[in-house]
Design an enzyme around this catalytic site. Structure first.
Site, short mmCIF file in Angstrom:
data_model
loop_
_atom_site.label_atom_id
_atom_site.label_comp_id
_atom_site.label_asym_id
_atom_site.label_seq_id
_atom_site.Cartn_x
_atom_site.Cartn_y
_atom_site.Cartn_z
CG HIS A 1 3.74 -2.50 1.05
ND1 HIS A 1 3.84 -1.23 1.58
CD2 HIS A 1 4.86 -3.17 1.41
CE1 HIS A 1 4.99 -1.16 2.23
NE2 HIS A 1 5.63 -2.32 2.15
CG ASP B 1 8.42 -10.32 2.68
OD1 ASP B 1 9.65 -10.19 2.78
OD2 ASP B 1 7.62 -9.89 3.54
C1 LIG Z 1 8.38 -6.61 4.37
C2 LIG Z 1 6.93 -6.46 4.50
O1 LIG Z 1 6.47 -6.28 5.60
S1 LIG Z 1 5.99 -6.48 3.11
C3 LIG Z 1 4.43 -7.18 3.64
C4 LIG Z 1 4.59 -8.65 3.92
N1 LIG Z 1 3.31 -9.26 4.32
C5 LIG Z 1 2.62 -10.06 3.52
O2 LIG Z 1 2.97 -10.36 2.38
C6 LIG Z 1 1.35 -10.65 4.14
C7 LIG Z 1 0.16 -10.51 3.20
N2 LIG Z 1 -0.23 -9.13 3.08
C8 LIG Z 1 -1.02 -8.52 4.02
O3 LIG Z 1 -1.44 -9.12 5.00
C9 LIG Z 1 -1.37 -7.06 3.82
O4 LIG Z 1 -1.36 -6.72 2.47
C10 LIG Z 1 -0.45 -6.12 4.63
C11 LIG Z 1 -0.50 -6.50 6.12
C12 LIG Z 1 0.98 -6.24 4.15
C13 LIG Z 1 -0.89 -4.67 4.45
O5 LIG Z 1 -2.14 -4.63 4.93
P1 LIG Z 1 -3.10 -3.37 5.16
O6 LIG Z 1 -2.62 -2.16 4.51
O7 LIG Z 1 -3.35 -3.31 6.62
O8 LIG Z 1 -4.37 -3.85 4.39
P2 LIG Z 1 -5.46 -4.87 4.91
O9 LIG Z 1 -4.88 -6.09 5.49
O10 LIG Z 1 -6.41 -4.09 5.77
O11 LIG Z 1 -6.16 -5.26 3.54
C14 LIG Z 1 -6.98 -4.38 2.79
C15 LIG Z 1 -7.83 -5.23 1.85
O12 LIG Z 1 -6.96 -5.89 0.92
C16 LIG Z 1 -7.03 -7.30 1.09
N3 LIG Z 1 -5.68 -7.83 1.08
C17 LIG Z 1 -4.54 -7.21 1.53
N4 LIG Z 1 -3.48 -8.01 1.35
C18 LIG Z 1 -3.95 -9.14 0.78
C19 LIG Z 1 -3.34 -10.34 0.39
N5 LIG Z 1 -2.01 -10.52 0.56
N6 LIG Z 1 -4.10 -11.31 -0.15
C20 LIG Z 1 -5.43 -11.14 -0.29
N7 LIG Z 1 -6.07 -10.01 0.07
C21 LIG Z 1 -5.34 -9.03 0.60
C22 LIG Z 1 -7.64 -7.51 2.48
O13 LIG Z 1 -8.28 -8.76 2.59
C23 LIG Z 1 -8.59 -6.35 2.58
O14 LIG Z 1 -9.73 -6.66 1.83
P3 LIG Z 1 -11.19 -6.10 2.24
O15 LIG Z 1 -11.08 -4.60 2.08
O16 LIG Z 1 -12.08 -6.75 1.26
O17 LIG Z 1 -11.41 -6.52 3.66
O1 LIG Z 2 7.19 -0.81 4.88
C1 LIG Z 2 6.52 -1.75 5.34
O2 LIG Z 2 5.44 -1.57 5.95
C2 LIG Z 2 6.96 -3.13 5.20
C3 LIG Z 2 8.11 -3.31 4.25
O3 LIG Z 2 7.93 -3.42 3.05
C4 LIG Z 2 9.46 -3.30 4.78
O4 LIG Z 2 9.64 -3.09 6.00
O5 LIG Z 2 10.41 -3.51 4.02
#
Ligand SMILES: CC(=O)SCCNC(=O)CCNC(=O)[C@H](O)C(C)(C)COP(=O)(O)OP(=O)(O)OC[C@H]1O[C@@H](n2cnc3c(N)ncnc32)[C@H](O)[C@@H]1OP(=O)(O)O
Ligand SMILES: O=C([O-])CC(=O)C(=O)O
Length: 379
Positions: free
Chosen positions: A261, A315
């Site tokens: 997140h 999620d």
């Molecule tokens: C309602 C919502 O929107 S909740 C979020 C729903 N989305 C997901 O579940 C998709 C999976 N999760 C992700 O893609 C990310 O955690 C996000 C997009 C939610 C947040 O991402 P950001 O804050 O931008 O972090 P970012 O993607 O840059 O990741 C940072 C580091 O953690 C790692 N990481 C982050 N999420 C995950 C994951 N789900 N699985 C594995 N590694 C992860 C990345 O690979 C990265 O590693 P690195 O530093 O070695 O390159």
């Molecule tokens: O806050 C965020 O970036 C994503 C999230 O968990 C939501 O929208 O519920």
């Protein structure tokens, strides 16, 4: 204007002042208008929460009663929209259908001039009531079934389940879905809320703005993760297979859906609450083997990535709850949208009070100015 330092993804950059919800990402705290999400999940309802988000205070009993009645009266869809839902390709993703349907709803409704409070309130009632009817009506059509008329006496959750299945839902099913809607209703300046606020900031109408929110929510990095979590759990298949599957993801730097997140560095408080809802459903209906797969996956991922702040997000457990309620996997994100419409509309209203067009800068990395080359002289 002087170029400033680039912040990729605007991470942590405040885009607006907001009084609607609050997150402490290190402590795992989420509040709507000062009320803790855990308390609202137990004590509140979706209607009460939608009111709270918009109005800033919990409703009185009389206010809640008349709000529920008003919502009940706005659920019938206009006939051009019903025809459109009927004619959509059967394999269209429900989020694509929902986005198109919200635009179509806006085309059928009276115009909502920017700043007109009464017209905005009409759109608020219409969207809160019609979005669930759109999702349920589309589901009926794609199964080859007739739509079910809404029941104005039921709650949003109860009526949605009725319109989806044709049967009055059990008390437990209605209450669990109601809690899930409360848990998904708002979340500060997330991507879809920001998208909706950006559209609304141009003084576009609320329907166009909610379309922007639905589009942003559909992506796998945001709300679209919930259906992909279930797909991952199903493809893993068994507790014994989790470790090898996860090691493969780690080795290939794969993003594991339902984890991580931008704001939380601990387990999302909504994930705890949704997990409790799943367990409550299992007590009534029996457990689901993929729940054990999910528990094992959480353990393996947190062992490996917990130090980096990677934990289950909202999620991760929601799909287990919805599938236990008999809801198809590709309808999980539309259900998220039903709930988030409450938050999006509260944010649009806040944007209306002190509107400033969103127009960020950029860091230009293209070529410097150069003369035009006539087509005959190009190599
Ligand atoms: C309602 C919502 O929107 S909740 C979020 C729903 N989305 C997901 O579940 C998709 C999976 N999760 C992700 O893609 C990310 O955690 C996000 C997009 C939610 C947040 O991402 P950001 O804050 O931008 O972090 P970012 O993607 O840059 O990741 C940072 C580091 O953690 C790692 N990481 C982050 N999420 C995950 C994951 N789900 N699985 C594995 N590694 C992860 C990345 O690979 C990265 O590693 P690195 O530093 O070695 O390159
Ligand atoms: O806050 C965020 O970036 C994503 C999230 O968990 C939501 O929208 O519920």
């Amino acid at each position: 204007m002087a170029q400033k330092e680039l912040v990729p993804g605007l991470a942590g950059v405040p885009a607006a002042e907001s009084a609607i919800s609050y997150i402490d990402g290190a402590a795992g705290i989420l509040q709507y208008r000062g009320y803790r999400i855990e308390e609202l999940a137990v004590e509140s309802t979706f209607e009460e929460t939608a009111w709270l988000l918009m109005e800033g205070e919990l409703p009185t009993a009389a206010q809640l009663e008349s709000f529920r009645k008003e919502l009940g009266q706005h659920r019938e869809l206009p006939s051009p929209l019903v025809s459109m839902l009927h004619d959509m390709p059967k394999d269209a993703h429900p989020m694509a259908v929902l986005q198109a349907a919200v635009a179509a709803l806006g085309a059928c409704e009276p115009r909502v001039p920017f700043g007109d409070e009464a017209a905005f309130r009409g759109a608020w009632l219409r969207l809160l009531s019609a979005v669930p009817s759109i999702v349920a009506t589309h589901e009926r059509f794609r199964r080859g079934q007739d739509p079910i008329s809404p029941d104005p006496t039921l709650s949003t959750a109860g009526n949605f389940l009725l319109q989806l299945t044709g049967d009055r839902p059990s008390k437990i099913a209605e209450r669990i879905l109601d809690c899930a809607l409360v848990l998904h209703a708002d979340h500060t300046m997330n991507a879809s809320t920001f998208a909706a606020r950006v559209v609304y900031g141009t003084q576009a109408d609320p329907y166009a703005s909610i379309c922007g929110g639905v589009g942003a929510l559909s992506g796998p990095l945001h709300g679209g993760a919930n259906e992909r979590v279930l797909a991952s759990l199903q493809s893993i298949g068994s507790v014994e297979a989790v470790d090898a599957w996860a090691q493969d993801q780690f080795a290939n730097k794969g993003k594991i859906m339902g984890f991580g997140h931008r704001v939380y560095s601990v387990k999302d408080p909504r994930s705890h609450a949704l997990q409790s809802l799943a367990v409550k459903l299992f007590d009534e209906l029996g457990s689901t083997p993929i729940y054990d797969v999910a528990l094992k996956l959480e353990q393996v991922v947190v062992d490996r990535l917990g130090d980096k702040g990677i934990h289950p997000n909202v999620d991760f457990f929601s799909g287990i709850v919805y599938s236990k309620l008999g809801i198809p996997t590709d309808q999980f994100t539309p259900i998220f949208a039903i709930a988030r419409t409450a938050g999006w509309m509260a944010h649009l209203h806040e944007q209306m009070q002190d509107n400033k067009l969103y127009r960020p800068g950029q860091v230009y990395v293209g070529v410097a100015e150069r003369p035009y080359v006539p087509i005959g002289e190009r190599g």
